[in-house]
Design a protein around this motif. Structure first.
Motif, PDB file in Angstrom:
ATOM      1  N   TYR A   1      70.272  61.756  55.425  1.00  0.00           N
ATOM      2  CA  TYR A   1      69.623  62.164  56.781  1.00  0.00           C
ATOM      3  C   TYR A   1      68.802  63.408  56.556  1.00  0.00           C
ATOM      4  CZ  TYR A   1      72.500  58.623  59.194  1.00  0.00           C
ATOM      5  OH  TYR A   1      73.278  57.420  59.706  1.00  0.00           O
ATOM      6  N   LEU A   2      69.297  64.386  55.939  1.00  0.00           N
ATOM      7  CA  LEU A   2      68.629  65.474  55.855  1.00  0.00           C
ATOM      8  C   LEU A   2      67.281  65.245  55.350  1.00  0.00           C
ATOM      9  CD1 LEU A   2      68.624  68.595  56.054  1.00  0.00           C
ATOM     10  CD2 LEU A   2      69.824  68.741  53.592  1.00  0.00           C
ATOM     11  N   LEU A   3      66.945  64.612  54.121  1.00  0.00           N
ATOM     12  CA  LEU A   3      65.776  64.236  53.480  1.00  0.00           C
ATOM     13  C   LEU A   3      64.819  63.594  54.510  1.00  0.00           C
ATOM     14  CD1 LEU A   3      64.012  64.492  51.066  1.00  0.00           C
ATOM     15  CD2 LEU A   3      64.985  62.501  50.035  1.00  0.00           C
ATOM     16  N   ALA A   4      65.465  62.508  55.192  1.00  0.00           N
ATOM     17  CA  ALA A   4      64.389  61.595  55.971  1.00  0.00           C
ATOM     18  C   ALA A   4      64.127  62.845  57.261  1.00  0.00           C
ATOM     19  CB  ALA A   4      65.371  60.642  56.575  1.00  0.00           C
ATOM     20  N   PHE A   5      64.945  63.721  57.855  1.00  0.00           N
ATOM     21  CA  PHE A   5      64.622  64.645  58.828  1.00  0.00           C
ATOM     22  C   PHE A   5      63.420  65.511  58.261  1.00  0.00           C
ATOM     23  CE2 PHE A   5      65.002  68.668  60.682  1.00  0.00           C
ATOM     24  CZ  PHE A   5      65.031  68.591  62.125  1.00  0.00           C
TER      25      PHE A   5
ATOM     26  N   TRP B   1      66.717  54.542  48.428  1.00  0.00           N
ATOM     27  CA  TRP B   1      65.409  55.026  47.528  1.00  0.00           C
ATOM     28  C   TRP B   1      64.288  54.588  48.079  1.00  0.00           C
ATOM     29  CZ3 TRP B   1      65.954  57.355  42.189  1.00  0.00           C
ATOM     30  CH2 TRP B   1      67.157  57.988  41.927  1.00  0.00           C
ATOM     31  N   GLY B   2      64.433  53.275  48.296  1.00  0.00           N
ATOM     32  CA  GLY B   2      63.242  52.383  48.838  1.00  0.00           C
ATOM     33  C   GLY B   2      62.422  52.948  50.239  1.00  0.00           C
ATOM     34  N   GLY B   3      63.702  53.276  51.073  1.00  0.00           N
ATOM     35  CA  GLY B   3      63.217  53.745  52.363  1.00  0.00           C
ATOM     36  C   GLY B   3      62.627  55.213  52.354  1.00  0.00           C
ATOM     37  N   THR B   4      63.292  55.997  51.455  1.00  0.00           N
ATOM     38  CA  THR B   4      62.730  57.305  51.208  1.00  0.00           C
ATOM     39  C   THR B   4      61.261  57.431  50.546  1.00  0.00           C
ATOM     40  OG1 THR B   4      65.185  58.127  50.935  1.00  0.00           O
ATOM     41  CG2 THR B   4      63.397  59.642  50.230  1.00  0.00           C
TER      42      THR B   4
ATOM     43  N   LEU C   1      61.320  64.939  55.735  1.00  0.00           N
ATOM     44  CA  LEU C   1      60.094  64.267  55.667  1.00  0.00           C
ATOM     45  C   LEU C   1      59.454  63.880  57.074  1.00  0.00           C
ATOM     46  CD1 LEU C   1      61.098  61.903  52.659  1.00  0.00           C
ATOM     47  CD2 LEU C   1      59.150  63.738  52.739  1.00  0.00           C
ATOM     48  N   LEU C   2      60.203  63.589  57.969  1.00  0.00           N
ATOM     49  CA  LEU C   2      59.761  63.180  59.278  1.00  0.00           C
ATOM     50  C   LEU C   2      59.236  64.440  60.086  1.00  0.00           C
ATOM     51  CD1 LEU C   2      62.321  60.874  60.862  1.00  0.00           C
ATOM     52  CD2 LEU C   2      59.777  60.295  60.569  1.00  0.00           C
ATOM     53  N   SER C   3      59.858  65.563  59.713  1.00  0.00           N
ATOM     54  CA  SER C   3      59.360  66.957  60.457  1.00  0.00           C
ATOM     55  C   SER C   3      58.060  67.243  59.689  1.00  0.00           C
ATOM     56  CB  SER C   3      60.291  68.055  59.959  1.00  0.00           C
ATOM     57  OG  SER C   3      61.527  67.679  60.706  1.00  0.00           O
ATOM     58  N   LEU C   4      57.795  66.960  58.397  1.00  0.00           N
ATOM     59  CA  LEU C   4      56.650  67.342  57.779  1.00  0.00           C
ATOM     60  C   LEU C   4      55.470  66.608  58.170  1.00  0.00           C
ATOM     61  CD1 LEU C   4      55.037  68.796  55.500  1.00  0.00           C
ATOM     62  CD2 LEU C   4      55.706  66.744  53.951  1.00  0.00           C
ATOM     63  N   PHE C   5      55.509  65.351  58.539  1.00  0.00           N
ATOM     64  CA  PHE C   5      54.793  64.302  59.002  1.00  0.00           C
ATOM     65  C   PHE C   5      54.441  64.968  60.522  1.00  0.00           C
ATOM     66  CE2 PHE C   5      53.259  60.860  61.690  1.00  0.00           C
ATOM     67  CZ  PHE C   5      52.331  60.214  60.819  1.00  0.00           C
TER      68      PHE C   5
ATOM     69  N   GLY D   1      52.827  57.767  65.968  1.00  0.00           N
ATOM     70  CA  GLY D   1      52.618  57.696  64.679  1.00  0.00           C
ATOM     71  C   GLY D   1      54.196  57.729  64.216  1.00  0.00           C
ATOM     72  N   LEU D   2      54.982  58.571  64.587  1.00  0.00           N
ATOM     73  CA  LEU D   2      56.476  58.889  64.441  1.00  0.00           C
ATOM     74  C   LEU D   2      57.141  57.420  64.395  1.00  0.00           C
ATOM     75  CD1 LEU D   2      57.563  62.282  66.096  1.00  0.00           C
ATOM     76  CD2 LEU D   2      57.443  61.846  63.490  1.00  0.00           C
ATOM     77  N   LEU D   3      56.823  56.904  65.470  1.00  0.00           N
ATOM     78  CA  LEU D   3      57.641  55.704  65.570  1.00  0.00           C
ATOM     79  C   LEU D   3      57.288  54.829  64.365  1.00  0.00           C
ATOM     80  CD1 LEU D   3      59.412  53.684  67.375  1.00  0.00           C
ATOM     81  CD2 LEU D   3      57.432  52.873  68.839  1.00  0.00           C
ATOM     82  N   LEU D   4      56.018  54.673  64.166  1.00  0.00           N
ATOM     83  CA  LEU D   4      55.456  53.682  62.963  1.00  0.00           C
ATOM     84  C   LEU D   4      56.250  54.194  61.636  1.00  0.00           C
ATOM     85  CD1 LEU D   4      53.688  52.027  61.421  1.00  0.00           C
ATOM     86  CD2 LEU D   4      52.075  53.814  61.384  1.00  0.00           C
ATOM     87  N   VAL D   5      56.435  55.458  61.356  1.00  0.00           N
ATOM     88  CA  VAL D   5      57.031  55.829  60.219  1.00  0.00           C
ATOM     89  C   VAL D   5      58.473  55.807  60.213  1.00  0.00           C
ATOM     90  CG1 VAL D   5      57.395  58.072  58.863  1.00  0.00           C
ATOM     91  CG2 VAL D   5      55.380  57.868  59.906  1.00  0.00           C
ATOM     92  N   ILE D   6      59.227  55.819  61.216  1.00  0.00           N
ATOM     93  CA  ILE D   6      60.364  55.369  61.394  1.00  0.00           C
ATOM     94  C   ILE D   6      60.663  53.802  61.200  1.00  0.00           C
ATOM     95  CG2 ILE D   6      62.646  55.232  62.814  1.00  0.00           C
ATOM     96  CD1 ILE D   6      61.637  57.890  64.159  1.00  0.00           C
ATOM     97  N   VAL D   7      60.197  53.273  61.582  1.00  0.00           N
ATOM     98  CA  VAL D   7      60.377  51.706  61.736  1.00  0.00           C
ATOM     99  C   VAL D   7      60.115  51.127  60.197  1.00  0.00           C
ATOM    100  CG1 VAL D   7      59.534  49.363  62.517  1.00  0.00           C
ATOM    101  CG2 VAL D   7      59.838  51.123  64.322  1.00  0.00           C
TER     102      VAL D   7
END
Length: 381
Positions: free
Chosen positions: A19-23, A124-127, A25-29, A106-112
């Motif tokens: 969750y932390l890594l995903a957060f 690892w694939g999702g990350t 990367l999403l924050s960076l985008f 764009g955020l929705l696209l990255v999440i989906v």
């Protein structure tokens, strides 16, 4: 105790680290896109999309920007119509409200896309897919301006993802829902129709794997088509549906009379304009040269020049692993994407409208999802 949250067809990654890594990367985008929203000057087609959407919301009729369907334009014009953002057509101030709507898409696209990659290839694939989006200059740049390319890419990926999940879970509801999202994609940009083969190949590949009957295949495609038409026509308020229309006879790619009869009037007019633009000779610029016929190698060159070297390296490694049979992902969804995307890419390469890398953003999105397989390979190794 670890928790597992559900989202259409399976659990999300478990553990705080994911969750932390995903957060991050999403924050960076988001941070990069939001910064560009504030510094980019106004693009030439941003006023068209923003004003056309605001006029549609005020009048209830779609009368502006006929060549482009209205759904995303309505979203872009919504902040101005609600008074949340002011926009002066004659001024130099960009439509910041519409741009932030595009950032949300764009955020929705990255999440989906990342969730889909996770379900196919694990954590690892999702990350890896999420990281590819977070460091993609093309996606970040086009997310920060009010154009339809990122929005339609989001809807295409979401529609095919839900369609795939409907297949995995044998859910009629998800199948119908995917058809409705397909309708929104077509009501955002007409070129979304070129990705219909992706859904068809997913249907054929997964049905063969599950030994489904041809009747079930036809029923699924029929349900998707009906839901798609209903949602697409409702965006135009069913204006002109089931009325005879005069279709231009000079189009090299003709519109079937039955399709024109059941479609909204403004949609038929816009489709005629787009088909005419794709087939008529126009002046194209490429590396210091002009032509009226376009270049078949235009998009391959754009990909080589504008794709980050890290992404190119990962793609070459992925191809090598498959060709050498060192690693062959067992994913029917992955292999069913390839023929459809090849058709879409060939379609763009052979038509006369060559408008830059933004037109092939859907190909990049599915490439990032596919490269998530490398994450699973590394994890297994």
């Amino acid at each position: 105790m670890k928790r597992s949250f559900q989202l259409i067809g399976g659990p999300l990654p478990e553990g705080r680290n994911q969750y932390l890594l995903a957060f991050l990367l999403l924050s960076l985008f988001f941070g990069q896109a939001a910064y560009l929203v504030s510094v980019y000057s106004q693009a030439h087609d941003e006023p068209l999309h923003t004003v056309a959407g605001a006029l549609y919301l005020q009048s209830g009729r779609f009368s502006g920007g006929t060549a482009n369907p209205p759904f995303l334009q309505v979203l872009f014009g919504l902040p101005s119509w609600l008074g949340l953002s002011t926009y002066d057509l004659k001024g130099d101030r960009p439509p910041y409200g519409g741009r932030m709507v595009n950032v949300a898409l764009g955020l929705l696209l990255v999440i989906v896309a990342s969730l889909w990659s996770y379900k196919l290839f694990g954590n690892w694939g999702g990350t890896l897919t999420l990281a590819l989006f977070a460091f993609s200059p093309s996606f970040i740049a086009h997310t920060a301006i009010t154009t339809t390319d990122v929005g339609v890419t989001t809807l295409i990926v979401l529609a095919i993802y839900v369609y795939w999940q409907g297949h995995e879970s044998k859910s009629i509801l998800l199948t119908v829902l995917s058809g409705g999202i397909f309708g929104l994609a077509f009501a955002s940009k007409f070129t979304a129709a070129a990705l219909i083969p992706v859904a068809i190949f997913i249907e054929l590949f997964t049905s063969r794997n599950r030994q489904a009957t041809w009747l079930r295949v036809l029923v699924n495609l029929l349900l998707v088509s009906i839901a798609c038409w209903i949602v697409f026509s409702s965006v135009y308020l069913f204006d002109g549906c089931f009325y005879e229309k005069r279709v231009r006879p000079d189009l090299k790619i003709p519109i079937p009379s039955f399709l024109a009869w059941m479609s909204p009037t403004q949609a038929v007019k816009g489709l005629e304009i787009k088909l005419s633009e794709m087939t008529r000779p126009g002046i194209h610029y490429y590396l210091g040269e002009y032509t009226k016929s376009g270049y078949w190698y235009y998009y391959p060159t754009i990909i080589c020049l504008k794709t980050p070297m890290g992404t190119v390296f990962l793609a070459l490694v992925f191809i090598y692993l498959i060709v050498s049979r060192a690693y062959i992902p067992k994913s029917y969804a992955l292999y069913s994407m390839v023929p459809g995307l090849w058709f879409y890419f060939s379609f763009l390469t052979t038509n006369q409208a060559q408008g830059g890398i933004r037109h092939i953003l859907p190909c990049y999105a599915f490439l990032f999802i596919s490269l998530g397989a490398l994450g699973k390979f590394v994890q297994r190794s």
